[in-house]
Design a protein around this motif. Structure first.
Motif, PDB file in Angstrom:
ATOM      1  N   ARG A   1      15.441 -31.630 -13.932  1.00 52.28           N
ATOM      2  CA  ARG A   1      15.749 -30.181 -13.727  1.00 52.28           C
ATOM      3  C   ARG A   1      16.224 -29.854 -12.257  1.00 52.28           C
ATOM      4  NH1 ARG A   1      15.339 -24.998 -15.864  1.00 52.28           N
ATOM      5  NH2 ARG A   1      14.143 -25.968 -17.398  1.00 52.28           N
ATOM      6  N   THR A   2      17.376 -29.556 -12.202  1.00 52.22           N
ATOM      7  CA  THR A   2      18.342 -29.622 -10.767  1.00 52.22           C
ATOM      8  C   THR A   2      18.367 -28.174 -10.329  1.00 52.22           C
ATOM      9  OG1 THR A   2      19.694 -31.371 -11.420  1.00 52.22           O
ATOM     10  CG2 THR A   2      20.441 -30.073  -9.486  1.00 52.22           C
ATOM     11  N   CYS A   3      17.915 -27.853  -9.216  1.00 51.45           N
ATOM     12  CA  CYS A   3      17.596 -26.602  -8.668  1.00 51.45           C
ATOM     13  C   CYS A   3      18.679 -26.377  -7.391  1.00 51.45           C
ATOM     14  CB  CYS A   3      16.456 -26.398  -8.151  1.00 51.45           C
ATOM     15  SG  CYS A   3      15.092 -26.862  -8.974  1.00 51.45           S
ATOM     16  N   ARG A   4      19.268 -25.084  -7.314  1.00 45.67           N
ATOM     17  CA  ARG A   4      20.240 -24.979  -6.212  1.00 45.67           C
ATOM     18  C   ARG A   4      19.799 -23.247  -5.746  1.00 45.67           C
ATOM     19  NH1 ARG A   4      24.708 -27.942  -7.850  1.00 45.67           N
ATOM     20  NH2 ARG A   4      24.221 -28.641  -9.999  1.00 45.67           N
ATOM     21  N   LEU A   5      20.167 -23.216  -4.865  1.00 44.61           N
ATOM     22  CA  LEU A   5      20.197 -21.609  -4.341  1.00 44.61           C
ATOM     23  C   LEU A   5      21.324 -20.698  -4.637  1.00 44.61           C
ATOM     24  CD1 LEU A   5      19.689 -21.530  -0.341  1.00 44.61           C
ATOM     25  CD2 LEU A   5      18.131 -21.125  -2.279  1.00 44.61           C
ATOM     26  N   GLU A   6      21.025 -19.593  -4.570  1.00 46.64           N
ATOM     27  CA  GLU A   6      21.913 -18.570  -5.301  1.00 46.64           C
ATOM     28  C   GLU A   6      22.409 -17.637  -4.118  1.00 46.64           C
ATOM     29  OE1 GLU A   6      24.079 -17.560  -7.751  1.00 46.64           O
ATOM     30  OE2 GLU A   6      23.410 -19.125  -9.150  1.00 46.64           O
ATOM     31  N   PRO A   7      23.757 -17.622  -3.852  1.00 44.30           N
ATOM     32  CA  PRO A   7      24.225 -16.717  -2.500  1.00 44.30           C
ATOM     33  C   PRO A   7      23.724 -15.327  -2.536  1.00 44.30           C
ATOM     34  CG  PRO A   7      26.189 -17.264  -3.783  1.00 44.30           C
ATOM     35  CD  PRO A   7      24.927 -18.015  -4.320  1.00 44.30           C
ATOM     36  N   GLY A   8      23.984 -14.901  -3.725  1.00 44.25           N
ATOM     37  CA  GLY A   8      23.795 -13.270  -3.638  1.00 44.25           C
ATOM     38  C   GLY A   8      22.558 -12.599  -3.047  1.00 44.25           C
ATOM     39  N   PRO A   9      21.494 -13.069  -3.778  1.00 44.91           N
ATOM     40  CA  PRO A   9      20.103 -12.235  -3.140  1.00 44.91           C
ATOM     41  C   PRO A   9      20.077 -12.491  -1.783  1.00 44.91           C
ATOM     42  CG  PRO A   9      19.641 -13.356  -5.395  1.00 44.91           C
ATOM     43  CD  PRO A   9      21.197 -13.882  -4.911  1.00 44.91           C
ATOM     44  N   MET A  10      20.291 -13.620  -1.118  1.00 42.68           N
ATOM     45  CA  MET A  10      19.763 -14.167   0.259  1.00 42.68           C
ATOM     46  C   MET A  10      20.921 -13.129   1.172  1.00 42.68           C
ATOM     47  SD  MET A  10      17.783 -16.296   2.140  1.00 42.68           S
ATOM     48  CE  MET A  10      17.777 -17.840   2.356  1.00 42.68           C
ATOM     49  N   ARG A  11      21.908 -12.967   0.695  1.00 41.25           N
ATOM     50  CA  ARG A  11      23.000 -11.991   1.522  1.00 41.25           C
ATOM     51  C   ARG A  11      22.458 -10.713   1.456  1.00 41.25           C
ATOM     52  NH1 ARG A  11      28.259 -14.044  -0.571  1.00 41.25           N
ATOM     53  NH2 ARG A  11      27.819 -15.806   0.843  1.00 41.25           N
ATOM     54  N   THR A  12      21.947 -10.085   0.252  1.00 42.72           N
ATOM     55  CA  THR A  12      21.459  -8.824   0.061  1.00 42.72           C
ATOM     56  C   THR A  12      20.364  -8.637   1.076  1.00 42.72           C
ATOM     57  OG1 THR A  12      21.971  -9.061  -2.301  1.00 42.72           O
ATOM     58  CG2 THR A  12      20.482  -7.253  -1.544  1.00 42.72           C
ATOM     59  N   LEU A  13      19.462  -9.543   1.163  1.00 41.14           N
ATOM     60  CA  LEU A  13      18.087  -9.461   2.163  1.00 41.14           C
ATOM     61  C   LEU A  13      18.785  -9.385   3.600  1.00 41.14           C
ATOM     62  CD1 LEU A  13      15.511 -12.240   1.070  1.00 41.14           C
ATOM     63  CD2 LEU A  13      15.305  -9.617   0.892  1.00 41.14           C
ATOM     64  N   GLU A  14      19.609 -10.152   3.688  1.00 42.68           N
ATOM     65  CA  GLU A  14      20.086 -10.394   5.164  1.00 42.68           C
ATOM     66  C   GLU A  14      20.637  -9.120   5.780  1.00 42.68           C
ATOM     67  OE1 GLU A  14      23.125 -13.289   6.021  1.00 42.68           O
ATOM     68  OE2 GLU A  14      22.443 -13.546   7.981  1.00 42.68           O
ATOM     69  N   GLN A  15      21.487  -8.338   4.610  1.00 39.75           N
ATOM     70  CA  GLN A  15      22.282  -7.160   4.810  1.00 39.75           C
ATOM     71  C   GLN A  15      21.088  -6.039   4.983  1.00 39.75           C
ATOM     72  OE1 GLN A  15      24.861  -6.647   1.713  1.00 39.75           O
ATOM     73  NE2 GLN A  15      26.632  -7.987   2.613  1.00 39.75           N
ATOM     74  N   TRP A  16      20.189  -6.096   4.279  1.00 45.12           N
ATOM     75  CA  TRP A  16      19.055  -4.862   4.414  1.00 45.12           C
ATOM     76  C   TRP A  16      18.591  -5.129   5.764  1.00 45.12           C
ATOM     77  CZ3 TRP A  16      14.244  -3.962   5.494  1.00 45.12           C
ATOM     78  CH2 TRP A  16      13.813  -2.692   5.141  1.00 45.12           C
ATOM     79  N   ILE A  17      17.946  -6.070   5.989  1.00 39.85           N
ATOM     80  CA  ILE A  17      17.580  -6.111   7.510  1.00 39.85           C
ATOM     81  C   ILE A  17      18.388  -5.915   8.493  1.00 39.85           C
ATOM     82  CG2 ILE A  17      16.516  -7.849   9.084  1.00 39.85           C
ATOM     83  CD1 ILE A  17      15.135  -9.441   6.890  1.00 39.85           C
TER      84      ILE A  17
END
Lengths: 120, 120
Positions: free
Chosen positions: B74-90
């Motif tokens: 099972r190979t795992c990767r980050l998804e860009p969208g949610p991290m960007r949403t968090l950063e924008q909120w903060i």
């Protein structure tokens, strides 16, 4: 793997946990435009005062908010440090990750060069 | 008070919750330098594989991470969208709050002007 000192990790745990709730985020948003009393914080929220106090307690233990009671009024304010720590943590790791994608993009550019006719 | 649509609020809840744990943040940091198998994610962490899978599950439900199983790996990767949403909120709310402090600072400057002899 580089791990941060435990104190910082525990502070990040508490700050991320504090923001993982819509009502607590609404309180932070309200405080981001200035200090407020507990009743001002509670007014737009559809919940009992004891619930508001519990959320405020989570925010205070996270370090994001501090409050001071003068007479019968408890006034709450945001603390800059923890919010900045969160933002730095997210920005730093998103930057590493985006550099990784940039490198991947460079590899793809070398493998599949753009048609020079496309350049303007 | 401006409240975001519930779907966004629920996504922010899950993403902040996902990052409120040092082991999960370590997994995100590892994935920020590229995709990894579950055993690569587990290697530096002092925990059982079922615990790693539970943390991975929280990360996947938050949308921060996705995984794909090919054969036994099972190979795992980050998804860009949610991290960007968090950063924008903060970033958005820190900006509002810092403007508030800038205005306060202007008021103080008007009330207690600096000694012109200090200017260079």
């Amino acid at each position: 793997m580089r791990l941060m000192p435990t104190a910082d990790a525990a502070q990040l745990d508490r700050a991320f946990h504090a923001l993982a709730d819509e009502s607590r985020r609404a309180m932070v948003v309200r405080l981001s435009s200035g200090a407020a009393s507990v009743s001002e914080l509670a007014a737009p929220l559809d919940m009992s005062l004891p619930s508001v106090m519990q959320h405020l307690d989570v925010l205070q233990r996270s370090g994001l908010v501090r409050s001071e009671k003068i007479g019968r009024v408890r006034t709450c304010r945001l603390e800059p440090g923890p919010m900045r720590t969160l933002e730095q943590w997210i920005a730093e790791h998103r930057a590493i990750w985006e550099r990784h994608f940039d490198r991947l993009s460079d590899v793809l550019d070398d493998t599949f060069p753009a048609d020079p006719g496309d350049r303007r």
